[in-house]
Write an enzyme that holds these catalytic residues in place. Structure first.
Site, mmCIF file in Angstrom:
data_model
loop_
_atom_site.group_PDB
_atom_site.id
_atom_site.type_symbol
_atom_site.label_atom_id
_atom_site.label_comp_id
_atom_site.label_asym_id
_atom_site.label_seq_id
_atom_site.Cartn_x
_atom_site.Cartn_y
_atom_site.Cartn_z
ATOM 1 N N ARG A 92 0.903 -1.120 -0.117
ATOM 2 C CA ARG A 92 -0.074 0.128 0.258
ATOM 3 C C ARG A 92 0.929 1.148 -0.041
ATOM 4 O O ARG A 92 1.781 1.389 0.855
ATOM 5 C CB ARG A 92 -0.942 -0.025 1.232
ATOM 6 N N CYS A 99 -6.468 15.581 2.109
ATOM 7 C CA CYS A 99 -7.749 15.067 1.680
ATOM 8 C C CYS A 99 -8.773 16.231 1.657
ATOM 9 O O CYS A 99 -8.649 17.074 2.155
ATOM 10 C CB CYS A 99 -8.326 14.183 2.916
ATOM 11 N N CYS A 103 -13.886 14.203 7.810
ATOM 12 C CA CYS A 103 -14.621 13.319 8.549
ATOM 13 C C CYS A 103 -14.140 13.673 10.021
ATOM 14 O O CYS A 103 -13.328 13.734 10.400
ATOM 15 C CB CYS A 103 -14.611 11.964 8.020
ATOM 16 N N ARG A 142 -1.843 -1.007 -3.886
ATOM 17 C CA ARG A 142 -2.797 -0.310 -3.662
ATOM 18 C C ARG A 142 -2.515 1.240 -3.399
ATOM 19 O O ARG A 142 -1.556 1.273 -2.499
ATOM 20 C CB ARG A 142 -3.581 -0.616 -2.552
ATOM 21 N N ASP A 594 32.449 9.091 20.267
ATOM 22 C CA ASP A 594 32.631 8.086 19.035
ATOM 23 C C ASP A 594 34.075 8.892 18.381
ATOM 24 O O ASP A 594 34.815 8.179 18.029
ATOM 25 C CB ASP A 594 31.451 8.090 17.952
#
Length: 640
Positions: A92, A99, A103, A142, A594
């Site tokens: 996917r 959008c 909603c 998808r 390091d």
């Protein structure tokens, strides 16, 4: 009026329910063996495909059948096989975060903060990643969002993906709200689209506007009718919410009488900020009982392998209905899905917060082999169920998928293991992460609490009543301005301290022991900033937060031959940013370690790790006294 239109007219009249996207033990093949397998598989298929182009048309079907047979005989890609033997042949790809609907259970009315367009995958990057996955065995892609149809060039992109069919791609699908689709559908089908999942939660246009905060119900119905008229596999997604659209379930079932489509009823799932409540959930078993009351002959149908929807149908009807029971009966054991987000993160589980940035590795110039190493490691870490949460009964809000923070491009070479894939024990083995907050207003706990006072005793918030680990729910907490500052100190020897403070520049000085990795303090500062944004991927139960400001400063102190690191983080969010500040301070100290270990060696140590101050949230503001003196509001360099 035809039967379809009549069915749609049953009521005086969407949504797009979001479905987004390590080796816990070694695979049986080495990375080199995996790549050799991958090369042989592609070479075999490519050679056969070349024959297809050169042979006469009447032989092409036989040759294609032979290619399919060879693919079946070859073992599935180890890079896409997890430690539970699940083979991931379904990818996917989210094309956008945007959008055109709002909603109520999906996003706020004003929308969400969007990732900058430069951080999103380009068309070329989408195609390259898709091709890589298809070569490894993915047969279905998808396209999702957000809403995929709002992406510029979407139709043309489908055509480019269709060119992957000779490599084994069989289906190109999309999930859409259908609002701006019906005019594009014929060209999409011509460009190779085979499947469409259309989201629609109500047959009532007034209720549609209430749910989505937008108009457009008739446009969605037009897209549905257009899809049914084209050579497409059509599915209609309906998220069922009690007291909202449950009474409309029989009307949706009626659409399958004369139309070749599958209506899929999806259990309402929790997502960050969607006001999920178990009282709104309608279990699949209840839905089946409701439908059987009207259609006693409702019959179970055989499901395809790896299918998320359990299929049923009314005998004699053209279509069928399905149930996606993510909450009451998850289907994790047969999961074959991987997800790539719009900003290029690989997500192996919808409910998981762990992501790996393929975009960053791509833009660092990684080869396909290096990309496959990263992909294989991520797939290997996939949990058995819902990102490690085995059952809904544990607590639904324990595995809410939360919005992701933006990720800075990794400074690591693709052949190295990225920082966000390292286990915490590797990254912070020597760091004492203990900081105790005392509040004079809080009642002191008795030395021997009685059973009546047990509920007031100190508790670990990340454990439930049974002692199981969980992520604390912040679903209902308001987003407020949060700030925290933490520190860590790295102690060096005298020689290393001088090299850090006054790095020699001449060739002769380099021979005398100058660290060979660049300006120590600048590199450490950048690493600290980057590390804050990876906190939730390293600390398993830590919420990902959208940081709005990060400041990392490093102060060499000659008296102790040490470097004091301070990190201040800020965000607008529902929970504090102390962990991010601690992460940044310690990561910067580790980078100093390091870069000077060749000189300081065993003389170094990291200590004095603590949170110095925090503000925001209901627990109030506080500052550690005696450890730090600063003037409120004073800026420090190092902001990102």
């Amino acid at each position: 009026m035809d039967d379809f239109s009549a069915a749609l007219a049953l009521s005086p009249a969407h949504h797009h329910h979001h479905h987004m996207l390590r080796l816990s033990r070694p695979l049986s093949l080495s990375a080199a063996s995996c790549r050799a397998f991958s090369t042989s598989r592609v070479a075999t298929s490519a050679a056969a495909a070349a024959v297809v182009e050169s042979e006469l048309p009447d032989k092409r079907a036989a040759i294609r059948a032979r290619i399919d047979q060879l693919d079946m005989e070859l073992p599935f890609s180890p890079f896409l096989t997890d430690t539970f033997a699940r083979q991931h042949d379904y990818l996917r790809i989210s094309l956008t975060e945007k959008c055109n609907l709002r909603c109520t259970y999906c996003m706020p009315d004003a929308g969400i903060d969007l990732t900058h367009k430069d951080e999103l995958l380009t068309d070329d990057e989408v195609v390259r990643l898709a091709e890589l996955f298809v070569r490894e065995g993915v047969t279905k892609i998808r396209l999702t969002g957000g809403e995929p149809t709002v992406r510029k060039g979407f139709v043309e992109l489908v055509g480019r993906l269709n060119e992957l069919r000779p490599l084994g791609l069989k289906q190109i699908a999309m999930t859409t709200n259908g609002l701006a689709l019906h005019r594009k559908l014929p060209q999409l089908v011509e460009n190779g689209l085979t499947n469409i999942n259309l989201s629609l939660d109500t047959m009532d246009p007034f209720k549609f506007e209430l749910i989505t905060r937008r108009r457009g119900h008739s446009a969605v119905l037009s897209s549905l009718q257009a899809a049914l008229s084209l050579p497409l596999t059509v599915k209609l997604n309906v998220v069922v919410i009690k007291a909202l659209n449950l009474p409309e379930v029989p009307d949706f079932v009626a659409l399958t009488r004369d139309n070749s489509l599958e209506v899929r009823f999806i259990e309402f799932m929790p997502f960050d900020g969607n006001r999920w409540d178990e009282g709104k959930l309608v279990p699949t078993a209840d839905l089946i009982g409701l439908i059987r009351a009207r259609h006693p002959t409702l019959t179970k149908v055989e499901d395809e392998a790896n299918e998320t929807s359990r299929g049923w149908h009314v005998p004699g009807w053209k279509g069928k209905i399905g149930f996606i029971s993510s909450m009451t009966d998850h289907f994790c054991s047969s999961c074959n899905r991987l997800r790539i987000t719009a900003d290029g993160n690989l997500k192996v589980c919808l409910f998981g917060n762990s992501e790996v940035s393929l975009r960053d590795v791509l833009r660092l110039g990684a080869s396909d082999a290096e990309l496959l190493d990263v992909i294989g490691a991520a797939v290997g870490r996939k949990k058995a169920a819902h990102a490690g949460i085995t059952r809904r009964a544990a607590r639904v809000d324990s595995f809410l998928p939360l919005r992701r923070p933006s990720l800075l491009p990794s400074s690591l070479l693709p052949t190295q293991q990225p920082v966000h894939l390292l286990p915490p024990s590797r990254l912070f083995h020597n760091s004492p992460f203990t900081c105790t907050k005392t509040d004079a207003s809080s009642p002191k706990t008795a030395a021997h609490p009685s059973s009546s006072s047990f509920s007031d005793a100190p508790k670990l918030t990340h454990l439930d009543a049974e002692g199981n680990a969980r992520m604390v729910s912040v679903t209902h907490k308001a987003a407020t301005h949060r700030r925290a500052t933490a520190q860590a100190r790295i102690y060096l020897n005298a020689a290393a301290f001088e090299l850090v403070v006054n790095p020699p520049r001449s060739d002769e000085a380099i021979k005398r022991g100058k660290p060979g990795k660049g300006d120590v303090l600048s590199v450490a500062q950048l690493a600290g900033i980057m590390a804050t944004k990876q906190t939730s991927t390293l600390i398993p139960l830590c919420h990902p937060l959208p940081l709005t400001s990060v400041r990392v400063t490093l102060h060499p102190e000659r008296e102790t031959h040490s470097v004091l690191v301070r990190c201040t983080t800020e965000c607008l969010g529902p929970t504090g940013v102390e962990m991010e500040a601690i992460m940044g301070a310690n990561a910067a100290a580790l980078v100093v370690w390091d870069m000077v270990k060749a000189v300081a060696g065993r003389d170094m140590r990291i200590g004095d790790v603590m949170v110095l101050e925090k503000s925001g949230g209901k627990s109030g503001d506080w500052e550690r006294r005696g450890d730090r003196a600063r003037k409120s509001g004073k800026d420090e360099k190092g902001e990102s």
